[in-house]
Design a protein around this motif. Structure first.
Motif, PDB file in Angstrom:
ATOM      1  N   UNK A 495       0.819  -1.212   0.000  1.00  0.00           N
ATOM      2  CA  UNK A 495       0.000   0.000   0.000  1.00  0.00           C
ATOM      3  C   UNK A 495       0.853   1.263   0.000  1.00  0.00           C
ATOM      4  N   UNK A 496       0.330   2.294  -0.614  1.00  0.00           N
ATOM      5  CA  UNK A 496       0.972   3.610  -0.646  1.00  0.00           C
ATOM      6  C   UNK A 496       0.065   4.555   0.124  1.00  0.00           C
ATOM      7  N   UNK A 564      -0.753  12.741  -5.384  1.00  0.00           N
ATOM      8  CA  UNK A 564      -1.520  11.605  -5.874  1.00  0.00           C
ATOM      9  C   UNK A 564      -2.994  11.930  -6.071  1.00  0.00           C
ATOM     10  N   UNK A 565      -3.525  12.836  -5.272  1.00  0.00           N
ATOM     11  CA  UNK A 565      -4.927  13.194  -5.427  1.00  0.00           C
ATOM     12  C   UNK A 565      -5.223  13.900  -6.738  1.00  0.00           C
ATOM     13  N   UNK A 627      10.066  -0.090  -9.830  1.00  0.00           N
ATOM     14  CA  UNK A 627       8.712  -0.442  -9.423  1.00  0.00           C
ATOM     15  C   UNK A 627       7.728   0.448 -10.153  1.00  0.00           C
ATOM     16  N   UNK A 628       6.445   0.149 -10.027  1.00  0.00           N
ATOM     17  CA  UNK A 628       5.395   0.986 -10.604  1.00  0.00           C
ATOM     18  C   UNK A 628       4.341   1.226  -9.528  1.00  0.00           C
ATOM     19  N   UNK A 629       3.549   2.265  -9.720  1.00  0.00           N
ATOM     20  CA  UNK A 629       2.469   2.582  -8.789  1.00  0.00           C
ATOM     21  C   UNK A 629       1.148   2.488  -9.547  1.00  0.00           C
ATOM     22  N   UNK A 630       0.189   1.786  -8.958  1.00  0.00           N
ATOM     23  CA  UNK A 630      -1.089   1.535  -9.619  1.00  0.00           C
ATOM     24  C   UNK A 630      -2.231   1.991  -8.734  1.00  0.00           C
ATOM     25  N   UNK A 631      -3.170   2.717  -9.340  1.00  0.00           N
ATOM     26  CA  UNK A 631      -4.366   3.133  -8.618  1.00  0.00           C
ATOM     27  C   UNK A 631      -5.454   2.085  -8.822  1.00  0.00           C
ATOM     28  N   UNK A 635      -9.634   3.605  -5.679  1.00  0.00           N
ATOM     29  CA  UNK A 635      -8.967   4.900  -5.636  1.00  0.00           C
ATOM     30  C   UNK A 635      -7.665   4.915  -4.867  1.00  0.00           C
ATOM     31  N   UNK A 636      -7.334   3.804  -4.192  1.00  0.00           N
ATOM     32  CA  UNK A 636      -6.097   3.745  -3.410  1.00  0.00           C
ATOM     33  C   UNK A 636      -4.940   3.319  -4.295  1.00  0.00           C
TER      34      UNK A 636
END
Length: 733
Positions: A495-496, A564-565, A627-631, A635-636
């Motif tokens: 989690x981010x 991020x929002x 790494x990558x970041x995924x929504x 929405x998290x």
């Protein structure tokens, strides 16, 4: 040397070797207890500023030492944790008040041109370039080089205000140095999965010191055995050899080469005692089982070159060793297992191949998919399944788990590409043209493999589980991760939790001018490009780039900040592109990491206690994808760990040019379903093992098996503890 060993223990275990000292160094002996209390509390405060803290037990132990002893421990500890989190270097940013006041790209370039025209030394050359219509940014005096000192940057930034979400890594009290080193040696040497490059280097250090002490019951990983054999050879102990390849790996170790045999080794001229030891080892292996000569074919060229260094003709008392090199040169026949198997497969003789493979269970498992695809009828497929079920108990746990994961992904009807990542992190993607596997046969195998893994798992009475560890991928190889702090195996998700995401790269060139470019590719849900942040696009919706640094003789950093929002994309893919100069394995140092901050937290561009991870960059490609970041649909945001390197081009790698290939690689990892820790937890028998998810507060008074990302304070001292540092212990042998 003692500091290096203590640092090694701290990095691997997050434990401080028991602080000791003689009375002359200030250990309290009959004097006032607590002489070092003030110094210990100052150390704890200093550690907190970089995201660490002392456990209550360790703080109490330090408080009972003298001030001098605590200060001595503090210096070593702060140096080590600074390196662990990346705070041992100065992280400057091109734009002094980043992420505030970052200009638009064209505005910034125009400002650099204006300053060049105002500089007498650069005006003429700049005018010539403008007339030609092609401007070299690197020729502008203010482009790509810090325009302020590190101290000036600090003065321009606000102080970081501590927040509840800041990272805190607890350091625990360890035992004395010898005990800690022995335990670490046994854990690394006896690992059931291959170690990463840094861990293998640490094992070499430990093996030299621990070769005469307790040894693991088994050393299943061959390269680990080579490192241990090198140490045993140095003290005259018996060598652990059962194949001719074991001797080849040992020879590579003695020559400072690659014991994994993936890279060619230039064999050194060895002293006569070492030559005799290697030849005697080869002779004993072949004398015990002449069929082992067939193994030479897999590494004929290295064996030829080794023979030129060992001079086997000078030692007629070891004729079987001479046979090894005769086979390598083609002067002696030794039909290999692989050649016989290849002949059977070429003839589509599935039943013959199965009969042969029963003597090599591991190779049978690695050939399962092919055998099922080329089988002519159900009778042949039944033979493949039956042989696999029978052989399963003889196959290593990591191979069983790897095949289980493979079969799970083969069950999916998908047009997703296949991705391959080698031991050095180099990734390549290819379309999947394989025929599907029959559902019934695949399901039978999955059920059998689940049962086999369940049989091997320990059955503790009570498991205390940190729920965040459930989505960590099983570490089937240490090479599926990178050295660093807070790093998870490839395929893991985490989690981010934070409003501001900031990632960073630091590099320091060794000899030649080196330009690394930190970029971020923003992708839609279908993996098409939305936008990007880079030195050619300093701002986009919700994000800012800290500015391009084009050389790093004293070290350089680049940052990308994202709210991020405000990000509208589904994926954020940070990447480090080598624009020019030295590769990731050639620079003096290079690492990547990311930080998380609450919306109102300011502070310096790099604040160690907000750093969630820091990983070394040590791959063979020219484009790094950590790494990558995924929504998610909720929405998290979550991180997906990649640990990949793309080949790229020799120079001028840019996010604009590699966006398609990067998107394919990210898609291949994201869409593949890994075996996670939750898979093993679900296999634990409910009638004998009670599993409780830890809520982060109270801890049981009795011993438990704790599985989590980090060790909490207050566990019963007899508890078995599995965290990121020893997660490989989950893999059954």
């Amino acid at each position: 040397m003692a500091h290096h060993l203590e640092s090694l223990v701290l990095r691997h275990t997050h434990r401080l070797v028991t602080p000791t000292g003689s009375a002359g160094e200030g250990v309290v002996e009959g004097g006032a207890v607590g002489e070092g209390t003030t110094a210990a509390r100052q150390l704890d405060a200093a550690l907190t500023s970089v995201g660490f803290k002392l456990s209550a037990e360790l703080l109490d132990r330090l408080s009972r030492l003298s001030e001098a002893a605590v200060v001595h421990t503090a210096r070593r500890t702060l140096r080590t944790v600074g390196e662990m989190v990346g705070d041992h270097v100065r992280h400057n940013a091109y734009f002094i008040d980043f992420p505030a006041n970052v200009p638009d790209t064209e505005e910034f370039w125009a400002e650099c041109v204006a300053k060049a025209l105002g500089d007498e030394t650069s005006r003429e050359n700049t005018l010539k370039q403008l007339k030609r219509g092609a401007l070299n940014l690197l020729g502008l005096p203010t482009y790509g080089r810090y325009q302020h000192t590190y101290e000036e940057m600090l003065a321009a930034q606000d102080e970081l205000i501590a927040a509840a979400g800041d990272r805190i890594t607890v350091l625990h009290l360890g035992r004395d140095l010898d005990d800690e080193l022995t335990d670490l040696y046994l854990a690394l040497a006896g690992s059931t999965t291959p170690l990463g490059e840094d861990d293998l280097t640490d094992l070499k250090t430990l093996a030299v010191r621990c070769a005469l002490g307790p040894q693991p019951e088994a050393i299943p990983v061959r390269e680990n055995r080579a490192v241990v054999n090198e140490a045993r050879l140095g003290i005259g102990a018996d060598l652990l050899l059962d194949t001719v390849t074991d001797v080849l790996r040992l020879a590579c170790a003695l020559s400072g080469g690659d014991v994994t045999l993936q890279e060619p080794t230039r064999f050194r001229t060895l002293p006569r005692p070492l030559r005799r030891a290697l030849l005697a080892g080869l002779d004993a292996v072949v004398a015990a089982n002449p069929a082992k000569l067939a193994d030479v074919h897999a590494h004929r060229e290295p064996f030829k070159r080794l023979g030129e260094r060992l001079h086997p003709h000078e030692y007629p008392r070891w004729p079987h060793a001479a046979d090894v090199f005769a086979v390598a040169r083609g002067e002696k026949q030794a039909r290999s297992f692989d050649s016989r198997l290849e002949k059977l497969l070429d003839e589509f003789d599935v039943l013959g191949a199965v009969k042969l493979l029963k003597s090599a269970p591991g190779k049978l498992f690695r050939t399962l998919d092919l055998l099922l695809r080329i089988a002519a009828d159900q009778k042949e497929r039944d033979a493949v399944v039956a042989a696999s079920v029978e052989a399963a108990p003889q196959v290593s746990g990591r191979v069983v788990l790897s095949v289980r994961e493979h079969l799970h992904n083969r069950a999916r009807e998908t047009d997703e590409p296949r991705i391959f990542v080698n031991r050095r992190g180099r990734a390549w993607v290819t379309p999947d043209f394989r025929a599907p596997l029959p559902d019934a046969d695949r399901d039978r195998l999955i059920t059998a493999l689940d049962a086999e893994i369940r049989r091997r798992l320990p059955t503790p009475d009570r498991v205390l589980l940190d729920p965040d560890v459930l989505d960590v991928a099983l570490p089937l190889s240490g090479r599926a991760t990178a050295a660093g702090l807070g790093v998870l195996p490839r395929g893991s998700t985490s989690p981010v939790d934070g409003d501001q995401l900031r990632f960073f790269v630091y590099w320091k060139q060794s000899e030649t001018r080196t330009d690394y470019d930190l970029s971020a590719l923003l992708l839609h849900a279908d993996y098409s490009t939305d936008s990007w942040l880079s030195y050619t696009s300093l701002k986009t919706v919700g994000g800012e780039h800290s500015g391009d640094i084009t050389e790093a003789p004293d070290g350089a950093s680049e940052f990308i900040n994202l709210s991020l929002g405000r990000v509208r994309s589904t994926f954020i893919v940070p990447q480090v592109n080598i624009f020019s100069g030295e590769g990731f394995e050639e620079v003096e140092e290079s690492f990547f990491g990311f930080m998380l901050r609450d919306g109102e937290q300011k502070g310096r561009p790099f604040e160690p206690r907000t750093a969630r991870m820091k990983s070394d960059l040590r791959g063979t490609g020219r484009v790094a994808l950590p790494l990558a970041f995924q929504r998610g649909d909720d929405g998290r945001w979550r991180a997906k760990w990649l640990h990949m390197y793309r080949k790229g081009i020799t120079s001028a790698n840019r996010v604009e040019e590699n966006q398609l290939s990067v998107a394919k690689a990210v898609r291949a990892i994201v869409e593949r379903e890994q075996l996670m820790v939750r898979y093993l937890i679900d296999l634990l028998p409910a009638d004998t093992t009670t599993v409780h998810e830890w809520d982060g507060t109270s801890l049981p008074a009795e011993p438990v098996t704790y599985i989590g990302l980090e060790r909490p304070e207050g566990l019963h001292p007899d508890s078995q503890i599995i965290t990121l540092e020893n997660l490989r212990d989950l893999i059954p042998s």
